[in-house]
Scaffold this active site. Structure first.
Site, PDB file in Angstrom:
ATOM      1  N   HIS A   1       2.648  -1.780  -9.842  1.00  0.00           N
ATOM      2  CA  HIS A   1       1.280  -2.218  -9.539  1.00  0.00           C
ATOM      3  C   HIS A   1       0.275  -1.424 -10.364  1.00  0.00           C
ATOM      4  O   HIS A   1       0.263  -0.188 -10.297  1.00  0.00           O
ATOM      5  CB  HIS A   1       1.010  -1.999  -8.050  1.00  0.00           C
ATOM      6  N   ARG A   2      -0.545  -2.125 -11.133  1.00  0.00           N
ATOM      7  CA  ARG A   2      -1.521  -1.498 -12.053  1.00  0.00           C
ATOM      8  C   ARG A   2      -0.799  -0.473 -12.939  1.00  0.00           C
ATOM      9  O   ARG A   2      -1.366   0.582 -13.252  1.00  0.00           O
ATOM     10  CB  ARG A   2      -2.666  -0.840 -11.283  1.00  0.00           C
TER      11      ARG A   2
ATOM     12  N   GLU B   1       2.346  -5.338 -13.161  1.00  0.00           N
ATOM     13  CA  GLU B   1       1.116  -6.046 -12.806  1.00  0.00           C
ATOM     14  C   GLU B   1      -0.062  -5.238 -13.312  1.00  0.00           C
ATOM     15  O   GLU B   1      -0.070  -3.992 -13.213  1.00  0.00           O
ATOM     16  CB  GLU B   1       1.032  -6.190 -11.280  1.00  0.00           C
TER      17      GLU B   1
ATOM     18  N   ASP C   1      -4.659  -5.670 -14.338  1.00  0.00           N
ATOM     19  CA  ASP C   1      -5.867  -6.470 -14.114  1.00  0.00           C
ATOM     20  C   ASP C   1      -6.689  -6.542 -15.402  1.00  0.00           C
ATOM     21  O   ASP C   1      -6.851  -5.535 -16.095  1.00  0.00           O
ATOM     22  CB  ASP C   1      -6.738  -5.807 -13.042  1.00  0.00           C
TER      23      ASP C   1
ATOM     24  N   HIS D   1      -9.457  -2.501 -13.135  1.00  0.00           N
ATOM     25  CA  HIS D   1      -9.464  -3.166 -11.829  1.00  0.00           C
ATOM     26  C   HIS D   1     -10.859  -3.326 -11.226  1.00  0.00           C
ATOM     27  O   HIS D   1     -11.261  -4.423 -10.851  1.00  0.00           O
ATOM     28  CB  HIS D   1      -8.566  -2.394 -10.859  1.00  0.00           C
TER      29      HIS D   1
ATOM     30  N   GLU E   1      -3.320 -10.157 -13.963  1.00  0.00           N
ATOM     31  CA  GLU E   1      -4.280 -10.652 -12.970  1.00  0.00           C
ATOM     32  C   GLU E   1      -5.652 -10.823 -13.603  1.00  0.00           C
ATOM     33  O   GLU E   1      -6.212  -9.883 -14.169  1.00  0.00           O
ATOM     34  CB  GLU E   1      -4.369  -9.688 -11.771  1.00  0.00           C
TER      35      GLU E   1
ATOM     36  N   LYS F   1      -9.169 -10.759 -13.095  1.00  0.00           N
ATOM     37  CA  LYS F   1      -9.982 -10.118 -12.056  1.00  0.00           C
ATOM     38  C   LYS F   1     -11.417 -10.616 -12.175  1.00  0.00           C
ATOM     39  O   LYS F   1     -12.124 -10.288 -13.125  1.00  0.00           O
ATOM     40  CB  LYS F   1      -9.896  -8.602 -12.258  1.00  0.00           C
TER      41      LYS F   1
ATOM     42  N   ASP G   1       3.267   0.397  -5.975  1.00  0.00           N
ATOM     43  CA  ASP G   1       2.702   1.554  -6.690  1.00  0.00           C
ATOM     44  C   ASP G   1       3.798   2.555  -7.057  1.00  0.00           C
ATOM     45  O   ASP G   1       3.543   3.498  -7.793  1.00  0.00           O
ATOM     46  CB  ASP G   1       1.704   2.291  -5.784  1.00  0.00           C
TER      47      ASP G   1
HETATM   48  O1  G3P Z   1      -1.841  -8.815  -8.100  1.00  0.00           O
HETATM   49  C1  G3P Z   1      -1.672  -8.320  -6.823  1.00  0.00           C
HETATM   50  C2  G3P Z   1      -2.668  -7.254  -6.469  1.00  0.00           C
HETATM   51  O2  G3P Z   1      -2.889  -6.433  -7.577  1.00  0.00           O
HETATM   52  C3  G3P Z   1      -3.958  -7.831  -6.000  1.00  0.00           C
HETATM   53  O3  G3P Z   1      -4.869  -6.882  -5.539  1.00  0.00           O
HETATM   54  O4  G3P Z   1      -6.843  -5.470  -5.738  1.00  0.00           O
HETATM   55  O5  G3P Z   1      -4.628  -4.592  -6.413  1.00  0.00           O
HETATM   56  O6  G3P Z   1      -5.752  -6.288  -7.828  1.00  0.00           O
HETATM   57  P1  G3P Z   1      -5.547  -5.759  -6.424  1.00  0.00           P
HETATM   58 MG    MG Z   2      -4.224  -6.587  -9.318  1.00  0.00          MG
END
Ligand code: G3P
Ligand code: MG
Length: 237
Positions: A5-6, A32, A34, A47, A107, A109, A229
């Site tokens: 994540h990120r 993943e 953003d 993000h 993503e 954003k 994460d």
């Molecule tokens: O893509 C899933 C997740 O990343 C969505 O929430 O706020 O972490 O971008 P956020």
């Molecule tokens: Mg995201």
């Protein structure tokens, strides 16, 4: 499948090259991240709506040029070890993913509705320029309008709908974008919902699960991808 994540948000500053390297070292095949636009219309990897939390700056992302964004320190807020880490462009990031054979969950954003069209168009241009392989990419967004634009501009790219709510009432509407996957906050998922999403022919992705104990339950429910994460913990399990 596991996605960082990120990047690897528990191990390195989010959405930075250091984070993508940590995720890669953890052994995950998916990351993943953003994207949003700089003031001079370059898709960058970031993000929040402002640079305040994750850099040494203090401004809205959309008000800063690429040069101003890349002058910021995007690592020290996380730890001294990462000082000097820079905000990346999408183009720089795609190049790193291609060099390392990584799959990307990109993503889109959206912080304000007027950003949808310019961002999607610029993203499409960068993807075409780099010739990033479609089979290594899922584009996702909370914004239905972003998904609609993506479908118009890039009809062959797999699209994922991100939500914190029951997605089932939305699925009929999202047929128009030929939806590939639902990306759900794991906290609202139950077995019945998982079954219905899968029966609708969609892949099921959950975020942001950091408790490994729960992973086997979600796998048994048919979850296809877990965004975490802690790619180091999940990839080794
Ligand atoms: O893509 C899933 C997740 O990343 C969505 O929430 O706020 O972490 O971008 P956020
Ligand atoms: Mg995201």
């Amino acid at each position: 499948m596991i996605a960082g994540h990120r990047g690897a948000a528990s191990l390195a500053p989010e959405n930075t090259l250091a984070g993508f390297k940590k995720a890669l070292q953890s052994g995950v095949k998916w990351i993943e991240l953003d994207t949003q636009l700089s003031a001079d219309n370059t898709p960058i990897i970031f993000h929040d709506e402002t640079v305040d939390r994750c850099t040494n700056g203090n401004s809205r992302v959309a008000d800063l040029s690429l040069e101003q964004l890349q002058a910021l320190d995007a690592g020290s807020w996380f730890s001294k070890e990462f000082s000097g880490e820079r905000i990346l462009t999408l183009e720089q990031t795609l190049a790193f993913f291609m060099e390392n054979d990584l799959n990307m969950n990109l993503e889109i954003k959206i912080h304000h509705a007027h950003q949808v069209q310019p961002l999607v168009e610029k993203v499409a241009k960068v993807l075409a320029k780099i010739n990033f392989p479609n089979e290594k990419l899922i584009i996702s967004s909370f914004s239905e309008s972003a998904l609609e634009h993506c479908h118009q501009v890039m009809p062959d790219i797999r699209l994922g709908y991100i939500t914190k709510h029951n997605p089932l009432p939305m699925l009929e509407k999202l047929k128009s974008v030929n939806l590939y996957s639902v990306h759900l906050d794991y906290k609202i998922l139950n077995q019945k919902m998982a079954k219905e999403i899968i029966q609708a022919g969609l892949k099921l992705v959950i975020w942001t699960l950091n408790d490994l104990q729960q992973a086997s339950k979600f796998r048994a429910w048919g979850v296809d991808m877990i965004i975490t994460d802690k790619p180091d913990v999940f990839a080794q399990a």
